[in-house]
Design a protein around this motif. Structure first.
Motif, PDB file in Angstrom:
ATOM      1  N   PRO A  80      29.859  27.839  60.968  1.00 40.78           N
ATOM      2  CA  PRO A  80      29.047  27.618  59.736  1.00 40.78           C
ATOM      3  C   PRO A  80      27.965  27.274  60.711  1.00 40.78           C
ATOM      4  O   PRO A  80      27.494  26.791  61.910  1.00 40.78           O
ATOM      5  CB  PRO A  80      29.582  26.234  59.607  1.00 40.78           C
ATOM      6  N   GLN A  81      26.798  27.060  59.961  1.00 42.38           N
ATOM      7  CA  GLN A  81      25.721  26.461  60.499  1.00 42.38           C
ATOM      8  C   GLN A  81      25.338  24.860  61.029  1.00 42.38           C
ATOM      9  O   GLN A  81      26.208  24.581  59.861  1.00 42.38           O
ATOM     10  CB  GLN A  81      24.126  26.963  59.797  1.00 42.38           C
ATOM     11  N   ARG A  82      24.472  24.724  61.231  1.00 40.22           N
ATOM     12  CA  ARG A  82      24.566  23.128  61.565  1.00 40.22           C
ATOM     13  C   ARG A  82      23.000  22.258  60.713  1.00 40.22           C
ATOM     14  O   ARG A  82      21.870  23.293  60.858  1.00 40.22           O
ATOM     15  CB  ARG A  82      23.955  22.596  62.652  1.00 40.22           C
ATOM     16  N   GLY A  83      22.346  21.273  60.890  1.00 42.52           N
ATOM     17  CA  GLY A  83      21.316  21.175  60.467  1.00 42.52           C
ATOM     18  C   GLY A  83      21.258  19.767  61.574  1.00 42.52           C
ATOM     19  O   GLY A  83      21.329  20.488  62.473  1.00 42.52           O
ATOM     20  N   ASP A  84      19.367  19.932  61.569  1.00 41.49           N
ATOM     21  CA  ASP A  84      18.762  19.150  62.285  1.00 41.49           C
ATOM     22  C   ASP A  84      19.198  17.416  61.994  1.00 41.49           C
ATOM     23  O   ASP A  84      18.330  16.741  62.306  1.00 41.49           O
ATOM     24  CB  ASP A  84      17.377  19.271  62.488  1.00 41.49           C
ATOM     25  N   LYS A  85      20.269  17.572  61.393  1.00 47.47           N
ATOM     26  CA  LYS A  85      20.149  15.300  61.591  1.00 47.47           C
ATOM     27  C   LYS A  85      21.960  15.595  61.623  1.00 47.47           C
ATOM     28  O   LYS A  85      22.779  15.957  61.537  1.00 47.47           O
ATOM     29  CB  LYS A  85      20.657  14.951  59.470  1.00 47.47           C
ATOM     30  N   PRO A  86      21.546  14.356  62.406  1.00 46.30           N
ATOM     31  CA  PRO A  86      23.477  14.119  62.662  1.00 46.30           C
ATOM     32  C   PRO A  86      24.761  14.153  61.969  1.00 46.30           C
ATOM     33  O   PRO A  86      25.510  14.744  61.653  1.00 46.30           O
ATOM     34  CB  PRO A  86      23.712  12.605  63.113  1.00 46.30           C
ATOM     35  N   GLU A  87      24.654  13.918  60.431  1.00 48.66           N
ATOM     36  CA  GLU A  87      25.844  13.959  59.419  1.00 48.66           C
ATOM     37  C   GLU A  87      25.096  15.466  59.688  1.00 48.66           C
ATOM     38  O   GLU A  87      26.759  15.851  59.076  1.00 48.66           O
ATOM     39  CB  GLU A  87      25.271  13.527  58.326  1.00 48.66           C
ATOM     40  N   TRP A  88      24.928  16.506  59.871  1.00 49.19           N
ATOM     41  CA  TRP A  88      25.328  17.884  59.446  1.00 49.19           C
ATOM     42  C   TRP A  88      25.398  18.697  61.182  1.00 49.19           C
ATOM     43  O   TRP A  88      24.874  19.249  60.789  1.00 49.19           O
ATOM     44  CB  TRP A  88      23.798  18.510  58.658  1.00 49.19           C
ATOM     45  N   GLN A  89      25.818  17.748  61.349  1.00 49.42           N
ATOM     46  CA  GLN A  89      26.219  18.825  62.637  1.00 49.42           C
ATOM     47  C   GLN A  89      27.536  17.915  63.700  1.00 49.42           C
ATOM     48  O   GLN A  89      27.974  17.550  63.321  1.00 49.42           O
ATOM     49  CB  GLN A  89      25.326  18.156  64.047  1.00 49.42           C
ATOM     50  N   HIS A  90      27.961  18.858  64.580  1.00 46.85           N
ATOM     51  CA  HIS A  90      29.098  18.406  65.534  1.00 46.85           C
ATOM     52  C   HIS A  90      28.180  18.438  66.479  1.00 46.85           C
ATOM     53  O   HIS A  90      27.848  19.139  67.252  1.00 46.85           O
ATOM     54  CB  HIS A  90      30.448  20.082  65.355  1.00 46.85           C
ATOM     55  N   THR A  91      28.667  16.614  66.486  1.00 45.75           N
ATOM     56  CA  THR A  91      27.211  16.332  68.067  1.00 45.75           C
ATOM     57  C   THR A  91      27.870  16.785  69.870  1.00 45.75           C
ATOM     58  O   THR A  91      27.237  16.405  70.228  1.00 45.75           O
ATOM     59  CB  THR A  91      26.949  14.762  67.726  1.00 45.75           C
ATOM     60  N   GLN A  92      29.055  16.465  69.528  1.00 42.91           N
ATOM     61  CA  GLN A  92      29.891  16.836  70.775  1.00 42.91           C
ATOM     62  C   GLN A  92      30.151  15.075  71.177  1.00 42.91           C
ATOM     63  O   GLN A  92      30.149  15.245  72.781  1.00 42.91           O
ATOM     64  CB  GLN A  92      29.547  18.130  71.198  1.00 42.91           C
ATOM     65  N   ASP A  93      29.142  13.575  70.629  1.00 40.47           N
ATOM     66  CA  ASP A  93      29.228  12.818  71.539  1.00 40.47           C
ATOM     67  C   ASP A  93      30.361  12.381  70.570  1.00 40.47           C
ATOM     68  O   ASP A  93      30.078  11.373  69.898  1.00 40.47           O
ATOM     69  CB  ASP A  93      27.994  12.396  70.949  1.00 40.47           C
ATOM     70  N   TYR A  94      31.143  11.811  71.500  1.00 44.44           N
ATOM     71  CA  TYR A  94      32.835  10.945  71.461  1.00 44.44           C
ATOM     72  C   TYR A  94      32.206   9.521  71.994  1.00 44.44           C
ATOM     73  O   TYR A  94      32.946   8.728  70.214  1.00 44.44           O
ATOM     74  CB  TYR A  94      34.108  10.880  72.056  1.00 44.44           C
ATOM     75  N   TRP A  95      31.312   9.012  72.301  1.00 38.16           N
ATOM     76  CA  TRP A  95      30.808   8.074  72.898  1.00 38.16           C
ATOM     77  C   TRP A  95      30.163   7.705  71.181  1.00 38.16           C
ATOM     78  O   TRP A  95      29.450   6.458  70.801  1.00 38.16           O
ATOM     79  CB  TRP A  95      30.803   7.907  73.767  1.00 38.16           C
ATOM     80  N   ALA A  96      29.661   8.022  70.838  1.00 33.54           N
ATOM     81  CA  ALA A  96      28.872   7.541  69.391  1.00 33.54           C
ATOM     82  C   ALA A  96      29.642   7.899  68.346  1.00 33.54           C
ATOM     83  O   ALA A  96      29.746   7.463  67.091  1.00 33.54           O
ATOM     84  CB  ALA A  96      27.258   8.627  69.001  1.00 33.54           C
ATOM     85  N   GLU A  97      30.453   9.173  68.366  1.00 38.93           N
ATOM     86  CA  GLU A  97      30.996   9.757  66.563  1.00 38.93           C
ATOM     87  C   GLU A  97      32.417   8.245  66.495  1.00 38.93           C
ATOM     88  O   GLU A  97      32.838   7.617  65.890  1.00 38.93           O
ATOM     89  CB  GLU A  97      32.328  10.917  67.099  1.00 38.93           C
ATOM     90  N   LYS A  98      33.010   7.895  67.852  1.00 38.48           N
ATOM     91  CA  LYS A  98      33.943   6.759  67.849  1.00 38.48           C
ATOM     92  C   LYS A  98      33.831   5.705  67.044  1.00 38.48           C
ATOM     93  O   LYS A  98      34.330   4.842  66.672  1.00 38.48           O
ATOM     94  CB  LYS A  98      34.375   6.440  68.981  1.00 38.48           C
ATOM     95  N   ASP A  99      32.240   5.087  66.876  1.00 38.36           N
ATOM     96  CA  ASP A  99      31.626   4.197  65.636  1.00 38.36           C
ATOM     97  C   ASP A  99      31.314   4.277  65.114  1.00 38.36           C
ATOM     98  O   ASP A  99      31.042   4.492  63.336  1.00 38.36           O
ATOM     99  CB  ASP A  99      30.458   3.269  66.471  1.00 38.36           C
ATOM    100  N   VAL A 100      30.820   6.039  64.514  1.00 38.84           N
ATOM    101  CA  VAL A 100      30.414   6.752  63.300  1.00 38.84           C
ATOM    102  C   VAL A 100      31.534   7.002  62.660  1.00 38.84           C
ATOM    103  O   VAL A 100      31.285   6.755  61.455  1.00 38.84           O
ATOM    104  CB  VAL A 100      28.980   8.042  63.523  1.00 38.84           C
ATOM    105  N   ILE A 101      32.280   7.704  62.847  1.00 35.93           N
ATOM    106  CA  ILE A 101      33.227   8.560  61.894  1.00 35.93           C
ATOM    107  C   ILE A 101      34.059   7.125  60.937  1.00 35.93           C
ATOM    108  O   ILE A 101      34.306   7.140  60.015  1.00 35.93           O
ATOM    109  CB  ILE A 101      34.618   9.195  62.334  1.00 35.93           C
ATOM    110  N   PRO A 102      35.073   6.192  61.823  1.00 39.09           N
ATOM    111  CA  PRO A 102      35.051   5.092  61.221  1.00 39.09           C
ATOM    112  C   PRO A 102      33.947   4.742  60.109  1.00 39.09           C
ATOM    113  O   PRO A 102      34.604   3.889  59.069  1.00 39.09           O
ATOM    114  CB  PRO A 102      35.469   3.956  62.037  1.00 39.09           C
ATOM    115  N   ALA A 103      33.132   4.827  60.645  1.00 37.21           N
ATOM    116  CA  ALA A 103      32.099   3.934  59.572  1.00 37.21           C
ATOM    117  C   ALA A 103      31.205   5.060  57.944  1.00 37.21           C
ATOM    118  O   ALA A 103      30.438   4.153  57.847  1.00 37.21           O
ATOM    119  CB  ALA A 103      30.757   3.312  60.184  1.00 37.21           C
ATOM    120  N   ILE A 104      31.847   5.503  58.109  1.00 38.01           N
ATOM    121  CA  ILE A 104      31.622   6.878  57.425  1.00 38.01           C
ATOM    122  C   ILE A 104      31.310   5.990  55.982  1.00 38.01           C
ATOM    123  O   ILE A 104      32.642   5.666  55.202  1.00 38.01           O
ATOM    124  CB  ILE A 104      31.976   8.228  56.856  1.00 38.01           C
TER     125      ILE A 104
END
Length: 498
Positions: A464-488
């Motif tokens: 799939p394609q990605r966008g230029d915003k964090p929501e539309w990317q697989h950022t590969q950043d666990y240290w951000a996602e550990k806080d972001v994904i539970p807060a979706i």
């Protein structure tokens, strides 16, 4: 009653489940655990193509097969790891087997089921899945409200081997580690391993003592982190008789903290990190060898960095049992490989540790209301959902951190989403671009400047394609996602329920 009536086949039975999990590897077994814990009463089945659980750790049988991530973070957050940080395939399979037994997951797994097709029906709000049962070749059918894709990201049945001129002239054996022959005899033989990644670094020391000589032939060097296969903090806490559950959580947090610091430094001070990594190799080998065969041209972390327990491959080189040659293959000869430098390497066996073939969502023929689905036409939502694809989540882990970290995060997300749908009375959920996203710039699944291993570059057109915003990317950043994904916000504008 006429003959045609007697021979009419019985109607095919269709089994229904709330959730169908694809794959009984590290992600699928974790998904089953999270479903049981967080969505009690949810019916589910796990379909696995192989004859047993384990995924990579079951299908890869080459000598020395081991993790290249530490098991405090590659292990599940809910199941303490009590062995050495770098573990063998057998140790990982034993750990997974304990998770399955302790949580009564085995009754939900159907082995030997290869999924062929998956069609979403908007009229019925259902996935219909067709699978071939390997035991008897029968096609079996399932329906599910929700599809959880945990099948990994490469084809288990065949690895990637480039085609070189003259391969048919070579009189020895050519073997790919992914399909390692049980009867391969390498004792006293000259062996060439083509490749420079974790597989080559694992294989070479594992077979070197039995071979006449092992030569690792690489086109370009890669980075390694040599170190003791032990964790001093864990060992100290065990001496203090701390509970293993506490040890697992404390050590896990410390490792992740250190990895975050290292990753940030790799981006912000790459030359300093490069010199530190090279110094680790120089502790085992002469500076000339380090400069010639272990100094990559790219900055750290553009490709995965493998941990080398106790520097075993470097010890083999220092002892003369193994060697590394950095050159390009011109062609194969009857006796071995002719290099572009003009040198010829002779070998009885050539092992192509040259990577694997990307498998996008299990190579399953997906369709939406009967129309074939091309995943490259979709846009990813945080690397786990896709525009226009209802009631489905994909687990794709991290390149710079342990895969299981993301599997656990996505497990929480899926369970929260399923419970939210139940509260809303929704039968269907999908992600869609919001009005503010309509002019968003699109790009490839992963930014090649960020991460560019060969298997991804070869298969980017399938993803799939990605966008230029964090929501539309697989950022590969666990240290951000550990806080972001539970807060979706599950009621955010990107989620569409019906």
């Amino acid at each position: 009653m006429d003959q045609t009536t007697l021979e009419r086949p019985a109607a095919q039975k269709t089994e229904h489940f709330d959730v169908l999990i694809v794959g009984a590897g590290i992600s699928g077994v974790g998904g089953a655990y999270h479903l049981q814990q967080q969505c009690p009463g949810t019916s589910f089945v796990v379909l696995e193509r192989q004859e047993n659980f384990g995924g990579t750790w079951l299908t890869h049988t080459y000598p020395g097969i081991r993790s290249d991530s530490d098991l405090y973070t590659f292990g599940y957050r809910f199941k303490p790891w009590v062995g050495n940080p770098i573990a063998t395939a057998d140790e990982i399979l034993r750990y997974m087997g304990e998770v399955i037994e302790e949580n009564d997951i085995a009754r939900h797994i159907r082995y030997g089921h290869k999924i062929l097709k998956a069609n979403w029906s908007s009229r019925d709000n259902l996935w219909t899945i067709e699978a071939r049962r390997e035991a008897d070749g029968e096609t079996v059918r399932f329906t599910a409200n929700f599809l959880w894709m945990c099948q990994g990201y490469y084809r288990h049945e065949e690895g990637y081997t480039p085609r070189w001129e003259g391969m048919e002239d070579y009189k020895g054996k050519i073997v790919h580690p992914q399909t390692w022959p049980k009867d391969l005899d390498y004792k006293g033989k000259k062996v060439i391993i083509i490749g420079s990644g974790a597989t080559a670094a694992t294989l070479a020391p594992a077979i070197a003592n039995d071979c006449e000589h092992v030569t690792v032939l690489q086109r370009s060097p890669t980075y390694f982190i040599p170190g003791r296969n032990a964790n001093e903090l864990a060992d100290t806490l065990r001496e203090l008789k701390i509970d293993e559950t506490w040890i697992h959580e404390i050590v896990r947090r410390k490792i992740l903290f250190d990895q975050d610091v290292f990753t940030q430094r790799a981006f912000h001070e790459p030359e300093a990190v490069k010199q530190e990594l090279l110094a680790g190799v120089a502790a085992f080998l002469p500076q000339e060898e380090v400069e010639k065969n272990f100094t990559p041209t790219y900055r750290p972390w553009r490709q995965r960095i493998a941990f080398v327990p106790d520097g075993d491959i470097f010890q083999g080189i220092a002892a003369g049992k193994a060697s590394v040659v950095t050159d390009e293959i011109d062609h194969f000869t009857e006796k071995g490989i002719k290099l572009k430098s003009g040198k010829e390497l002779e070998a009885d066996i050539v092992i192509t540790a040259t990577g694997f073939n990307l498998n996008v969502l299990g190579d399953i023929a997906f369709s939406i209301d009967g129309e074939p689905l091309k995943f490259h036409d979709t846009i990813t939502y945080r690397g786990m959902m896709f525009t226009g694809v209802p009631n489905m989540v994909w687990v794709f882990g991290y390149f710079r951190a342990s895969w299981t970290l993301r599997a656990d995060l996505i497990g929480d997300f899926v369970c929260r989403l399923l419970n939210h749908m139940k509260e809303r009375g929704a039968k269907r959920v999908e992600v869609a671009l919001r009005p503010e996203d309509k002019d968003m710039k699109l790009g490839s699944w992963i930014d090649p400047e960020n991460f560019n291993p060969g298997y991804l570059m070869r298969g980017m057109h399938l993803l799939p394609q990605r966008g230029d915003k964090p929501e539309w990317q697989h950022t590969q950043d666990y240290w951000a996602e550990k806080d972001v994904i539970p807060a979706i916000d599950l009621d955010g504008g990107e989620f569409k329920y019906s």
